[in-house]
Scaffold this active site. Structure first.
Site, PDB file in Angstrom:
ATOM      1  N   HIS A  56       0.812  -1.330   0.013  1.00 26.62           N
ATOM      2  CA  HIS A  56      -0.056  -0.045  -0.075  1.00 26.62           C
ATOM      3  C   HIS A  56       0.879   1.199   0.097  1.00 26.62           C
ATOM      4  O   HIS A  56       2.163   1.281   0.637  1.00 26.62           O
ATOM      5  CB  HIS A  56      -0.782   0.165   1.138  1.00 26.62           C
ATOM      6  CG  HIS A  56      -2.114  -0.925   1.063  1.00 26.62           C
ATOM      7  ND1 HIS A  56      -3.006  -0.909   1.873  1.00 26.62           N
ATOM      8  CD2 HIS A  56      -2.185  -2.151   0.372  1.00 26.62           C
ATOM      9  CE1 HIS A  56      -3.944  -1.937   1.772  1.00 26.62           C
ATOM     10  NE2 HIS A  56      -3.204  -2.615   0.861  1.00 26.62           N
ATOM     11  N   GLU A  58       0.854   3.621   1.850  1.00 25.33           N
ATOM     12  CA  GLU A  58       1.296   4.150   3.059  1.00 25.33           C
ATOM     13  C   GLU A  58       2.626   3.201   3.541  1.00 25.33           C
ATOM     14  O   GLU A  58       3.569   3.995   4.339  1.00 25.33           O
ATOM     15  CB  GLU A  58       0.272   3.923   4.257  1.00 25.33           C
ATOM     16  CG  GLU A  58      -0.995   4.832   3.974  1.00 25.33           C
ATOM     17  CD  GLU A  58      -1.982   4.190   3.246  1.00 25.33           C
ATOM     18  OE1 GLU A  58      -3.257   4.289   3.510  1.00 25.33           O
ATOM     19  OE2 GLU A  58      -1.742   3.432   2.331  1.00 25.33           O
ATOM     20  N   CYS A  86      -6.097   1.652   6.006  1.00 26.38           N
ATOM     21  CA  CYS A  86      -6.894   0.588   6.287  1.00 26.38           C
ATOM     22  C   CYS A  86      -5.965   0.103   7.778  1.00 26.38           C
ATOM     23  O   CYS A  86      -5.078   0.792   8.097  1.00 26.38           O
ATOM     24  CB  CYS A  86      -6.476  -0.494   5.313  1.00 26.38           C
ATOM     25  SG  CYS A  86      -4.697  -1.093   5.186  1.00 26.38           S
ATOM     26  N   CYS A  89      -2.504  -0.753   7.606  1.00 25.33           N
ATOM     27  CA  CYS A  89      -1.425   0.601   7.426  1.00 25.33           C
ATOM     28  C   CYS A  89      -1.606   1.192   8.882  1.00 25.33           C
ATOM     29  O   CYS A  89      -0.628   1.866   9.250  1.00 25.33           O
ATOM     30  CB  CYS A  89      -1.862   1.567   6.397  1.00 25.33           C
ATOM     31  SG  CYS A  89      -1.623   0.655   4.849  1.00 25.33           S
TER      32      CYS A  89
END
Length: 147
Positions: A56, A58, A86, A89
């Protein structure tokens, strides 16, 4: 004196990263990490390219910022991300002890708030910065997928 380094200024940079993800057929999430008004990490989703569910925006940004700083803690840093993190993260952000998170669009289905995930107690959160732009990009992406 006019402040140019606003949340919107940095969110525009995160949106540029999200556009790069869009162009690569990745879910269009972009992130940057800033310290003292200096961008030290920039990233976007790479889950398809890397065949890695943890890639992801992040997560990529956390790793890049930690490498830049030479340590695992991101105190005095701000994450600007186009979509609410999410729970995966958010967990990584908790452990990084990041000082501030600024996100654009909320993720009403998979966001950390919906999932009940906690951030570090000292982390400040700002929600909804350029949310319409971030949300529109996501809608364009998924409309393209459904054709």
């Amino acid at each position: 004196m006019i402040e140019i380094f606003t949340d919107e200024y940095f969110m525009k940079k995160a949106l540029q990263e999200a556009e790069m993800a869009f162009d690569k057929d990745e879910i269009p999430v972009g992130a940057i990490i800033v310290i003292d008004n200096k961008v030290i990490a920039r990233s976007h989703n790479l889950t398809e390219l890397l065949n890695d569910v943890t890639a992801h925006a992040e997560m990529q940004a956390i790793t890049a910022a930690a490498n830049f700083l030479g340590g695992k803690y991101l105190k005095d840093c701000t994450l600007f991300v186009t979509l609410e993190p999410c729970q995966m993260c958010a967990g990584a952000l908790y452990w990084s002890q990041i000082s501030k998170i600024v996100f654009g669009a909320s993720d009403e289905h998979r966001g950390y708030e919906k999932m009940g995930t906690q951030l570090h107690p000292k982390t400040v959160v700002v929600r909804g910065v350029m949310a319409n732009e971030a949300s529109d990009l996501m809608k364009r992406f998924f409309a393209k997928k459904r054709r």
